[in-house]
Design a protein around this motif. Structure first.
Motif, PDB file in Angstrom:
ATOM      1  N   LEU A   9      -7.568   3.440  -7.638  1.00  0.00           N
ATOM      2  CA  LEU A   9      -7.741   2.396  -6.630  1.00  0.00           C
ATOM      3  C   LEU A   9      -7.127   2.735  -5.271  1.00  0.00           C
ATOM      4  O   LEU A   9      -7.147   1.896  -4.374  1.00  0.00           O
ATOM      5  N   THR A  10      -6.582   3.930  -5.138  1.00  0.00           N
ATOM      6  CA  THR A  10      -5.975   4.334  -3.870  1.00  0.00           C
ATOM      7  C   THR A  10      -6.628   5.620  -3.384  1.00  0.00           C
ATOM      8  O   THR A  10      -7.361   6.275  -4.134  1.00  0.00           O
ATOM      9  N   PRO A  11      -6.351   6.012  -2.161  1.00  0.00           N
ATOM     10  CA  PRO A  11      -6.960   7.231  -1.629  1.00  0.00           C
ATOM     11  C   PRO A  11      -6.569   8.514  -2.369  1.00  0.00           C
ATOM     12  O   PRO A  11      -7.221   9.530  -2.207  1.00  0.00           O
ATOM     13  N   TRP A  12      -5.512   8.471  -3.188  1.00  0.00           N
ATOM     14  CA  TRP A  12      -5.110   9.701  -3.879  1.00  0.00           C
ATOM     15  C   TRP A  12      -6.173  10.167  -4.848  1.00  0.00           C
ATOM     16  O   TRP A  12      -6.398  11.358  -5.009  1.00  0.00           O
ATOM     17  N   LEU A  14       2.079   0.222  -6.531  1.00  0.00           N
ATOM     18  CA  LEU A  14       3.084   1.292  -6.460  1.00  0.00           C
ATOM     19  C   LEU A  14       4.440   0.784  -6.950  1.00  0.00           C
ATOM     20  O   LEU A  14       5.126   1.471  -7.720  1.00  0.00           O
ATOM     21  N   HIS A  68       4.344   0.513 -10.651  1.00  0.00           N
ATOM     22  CA  HIS A  68       4.407   1.856 -11.241  1.00  0.00           C
ATOM     23  C   HIS A  68       5.836   2.391 -11.204  1.00  0.00           C
ATOM     24  O   HIS A  68       6.313   2.961 -12.194  1.00  0.00           O
ATOM     25  N   SER A 119      -3.536   3.163 -10.297  1.00  0.00           N
ATOM     26  CA  SER A 119      -3.102   3.519  -8.937  1.00  0.00           C
ATOM     27  C   SER A 119      -3.921   4.675  -8.382  1.00  0.00           C
ATOM     28  O   SER A 119      -4.331   4.649  -7.220  1.00  0.00           O
ATOM     29  N   ARG A 176     -11.499   0.789  -3.050  1.00  0.00           N
ATOM     30  CA  ARG A 176     -10.089   0.874  -2.684  1.00  0.00           C
ATOM     31  C   ARG A 176      -9.525  -0.534  -2.569  1.00  0.00           C
ATOM     32  O   ARG A 176     -10.259  -1.493  -2.324  1.00  0.00           O
ATOM     33  N   ILE A 177      -8.230  -0.666  -2.728  1.00  0.00           N
ATOM     34  CA  ILE A 177      -7.596  -1.977  -2.645  1.00  0.00           C
ATOM     35  C   ILE A 177      -6.868  -2.110  -1.317  1.00  0.00           C
ATOM     36  O   ILE A 177      -6.521  -1.107  -0.687  1.00  0.00           O
ATOM     37  N   ARG A 237      -1.929  -2.339  -2.849  1.00  0.00           N
ATOM     38  CA  ARG A 237      -1.553  -0.953  -3.146  1.00  0.00           C
ATOM     39  C   ARG A 237      -0.038  -0.821  -3.267  1.00  0.00           C
ATOM     40  O   ARG A 237       0.462  -0.174  -4.187  1.00  0.00           O
ATOM     41  N   LYS A 238       0.693  -1.467  -2.354  1.00  0.00           N
ATOM     42  CA  LYS A 238       2.159  -1.437  -2.432  1.00  0.00           C
ATOM     43  C   LYS A 238       2.660  -2.147  -3.685  1.00  0.00           C
ATOM     44  O   LYS A 238       3.623  -1.715  -4.319  1.00  0.00           O
ATOM     45  N   PRO A 292      -3.874  -2.667   1.476  1.00  0.00           N
ATOM     46  CA  PRO A 292      -2.525  -2.080   1.505  1.00  0.00           C
ATOM     47  C   PRO A 292      -1.463  -2.901   0.769  1.00  0.00           C
ATOM     48  O   PRO A 292      -0.599  -2.341   0.099  1.00  0.00           O
TER      49      PRO A 292
END
Length: 169
Positions: A75-78, A13, A16, A72, A3-4, A9-10, A6
């Motif tokens: 590399l994210t919790p989704w 996002l 994207h 995304s 995971r990356i 991650r922002k 926060p």
């Protein structure tokens, strides 16, 4: 997959969102140009512009949106396959990118080369395709906003394999 943080991650996002909005904007430009020809604009002027927008902006943005979306998800919790709405978006976007690269972009190049000589049935395709893809992009946006359906169920262990393992011990 790791995971990356926060902040990253922002940033991902934001990237994207920006590329997705660019893709939607380019799609709306293609739709507007296609409608303009249907309403009497000169195809010898409009179709070369349509070809340019499609090949220089629309097609590359579609690939970028797909790549950044997959990154995304990974590399994210989704996750890529953990939630149904992410999976549906992945399928929608993959299909759209395929159609853009292998169907629409060649048609736009052909229209740019043909100009006013482009047959009427091909002219209609240059309105229908962006209208459909705009609708699909709006659906993908709604999925991202509302995140319906929740998590996909975890894979159940194979009961036959577990029973066999118990009997062989």
């Amino acid at each position: 997959m790791p995971r990356i943080p926060p902040t990253a991650r922002k940033g991902l996002l934001t990237l994207h969102l920006v590329t997705s909005l660019g893709w939607l904007g380019a799609d709306l430009v293609l739709l507007t140009l296609g409608i303009a020809v249907q309403r009497g604009a000169d195809p010898a002027v409009v179709y070369p512009v349509t070809s340019l927008v499609g090949t220089v902006l629309f097609a590359p943005l579609s690939v970028l949106v797909w790549l950044i979306g997959v990154a995304s998800a990974l590399l994210t919790p989704w996750g890529l396959l953990r939630y149904r709405w992410v999976l549906v978006k992945l399928v929608l976007t993959t299909v759209m990118v395929g159609l853009v690269l292998f169907l629409l972009t060649p048609n736009l190049r052909h229209a740019g080369a043909m100009g006013a000589a482009l047959p009427a049935r091909d002219r209609a395709d240059l309105v229908i395709a962006p209208a459909v893809s705009t609708s699909l992009m709006i659906i993908a946006t709604v999925l991202s906003t509302y995140k319906p359906w929740g998590r996909r169920p975890a894979a159940r262990p194979n009961l036959v394999s577990r029973d066999r393992a118990a009997t062989t011990m």
